[in-house]
Design an enzyme around this catalytic site. Structure first.
Site, PDB file in Angstrom:
ATOM      1  N   HIS A  34      60.703 -55.333  -0.521  1.00 53.38           N
ATOM      2  CA  HIS A  34      59.696 -56.287  -1.002  1.00 53.38           C
ATOM      3  C   HIS A  34      60.031 -57.703  -0.532  1.00 53.38           C
ATOM      4  O   HIS A  34      61.205 -58.015  -0.293  1.00 53.38           O
ATOM      5  CB  HIS A  34      59.684 -56.315  -2.538  1.00 53.38           C
ATOM      6  CG  HIS A  34      59.135 -55.088  -3.182  1.00 53.38           C
ATOM      7  ND1 HIS A  34      59.767 -54.453  -4.233  1.00 53.38           N
ATOM      8  CD2 HIS A  34      58.011 -54.374  -2.948  1.00 53.38           C
ATOM      9  CE1 HIS A  34      59.044 -53.407  -4.608  1.00 53.38           C
ATOM     10  NE2 HIS A  34      57.982 -53.334  -3.841  1.00 53.38           N
ATOM     11  N   CYS A  61      62.204 -57.960 -10.810  1.00 54.29           N
ATOM     12  CA  CYS A  61      61.483 -56.682 -10.951  1.00 54.29           C
ATOM     13  C   CYS A  61      61.361 -56.224 -12.390  1.00 54.29           C
ATOM     14  O   CYS A  61      60.497 -55.429 -12.718  1.00 54.29           O
ATOM     15  CB  CYS A  61      62.225 -55.541 -10.270  1.00 54.29           C
ATOM     16  SG  CYS A  61      63.020 -55.922  -8.783  1.00 54.29           S
TER      17      CYS A  61
END
Ligand code: CIR
Length: 264
Positions: A172, A259
């Site tokens: 990511h 996250c």
């Protein structure tokens, strides 16, 4: 004096979190972890992370974990919040799509919620909000339709969306960077080039601590990976109170600090 006090009040106050299910032992990971994931240890680290969020002034709102969703603790990937609007994502990994509904229910009570339909895919971990701009990584999880949907949802609210090309092999965008306030960004060495974030000041994190380029910031406090002393010093030098958090077991499933929460 009064004006200064107002400026010190951060905009985001709620942190949505989702605990670690027993099925986390089977969470996605780019490289099979060795030794395998220890769920009890991951749970203890998650619990400490939640305490750390509260210690920097966030109001923590837990959502029950779902055993059918091994990666559900990585709640960030299910929604993107900015300017009072929340886009519910359609995660790039098929096994993660069922995570979204429970998060949708929790968010609907707090903000305007917008959905993302096929063929769009997007993970929240690819989205970095700096000021009034969302930088979005075009990763293997986030496709062009996902970026277009994000633009359609946020641009009417004054938030622009800028696509970022990703270095190969990076999960990511925020695997290698994160915001340090609105005017600086931590970026792991040898990953994203200077200029990726326009004129925003780039602070380079040493390659040996690349995982620590991902920090959670709220006001003038920051959660920083516990095993990254050089990064902690950089963040402190930037004027932030540092709270160290160990998420080494959660990292076995490729998770970083952001996250594990959605700030609304
Ligand atoms: C996954 O591969 O989707 C999870 N095991 C890790 C997700 C990490 N999320 C994030 O960085 N935002």
């Amino acid at each position: 004096m009064i004006l200064r006090a107002y400026y010190a009040v951060p905009v985001s106050t709620v942190a949505l979190v989702r605990a670690v299910p027993a099925s986390f032992a089977h969470a996605l990971s780019a490289v099979p972890p060795e030794p395998p994931i220890d769920v009890a240890r991951a749970r203890a680290q998650h619990a400490a992370y939640v305490v750390a969020l509260a210690s920097i002034g966030l109001q923590v709102v837990p959502i029950a974990p779902d055993e059918a969703c091994p990666d559900c603790c990585f709640i960030e990937d299910t929604a993107v919040f900015a300017a009072g609007v929340c886009v519910l994502t359609r995660p790039g990994a098929v096994s993660r799509r069922a995570e979204v509904e429970a998060v949708a229910a929790a968010l609907a009570a707090r903000c305007q919620v917008v959905r993302m339909e096929a063929p769009a895919t997007l993970d929240g971990g690819d989205c970095l909000l700096l000021g009034q701009t969302i930088y979005v990584g075009r990763s293997e999880r986030t496709n062009a339709s996902g970026v277009a949907r994000l633009r359609e949802a946020f641009e009417p609210h004054g938030v622009s969306v800028v696509a970022v090309a990703m270095p190969p092999g990076v999960l990511h965008l925020k695997t290698v960077c994160s915001g340090l306030g609105d005017d600086a960004v931590l970026v792991a060495e040898d990953t994203l080039p200077d200029g990726t974030f326009g004129g925003v000041r780039v602070i380079r994190v040493p390659a040996a601590e690349a995982h620590a380029a991902n920090v959670v910031v709220h006001g003038r406090a920051a959660l920083v990976a516990a095993d990254a002393p050089a990064t902690a010093a950089l963040v402190e030098a930037g004027g932030f109170r540092v709270v160290l958090v160990d998420t080494s077991e959660l990292r076995k499933a490729d998770g970083a600090l952001t996250c594990l929460s959605i700030l609304v």
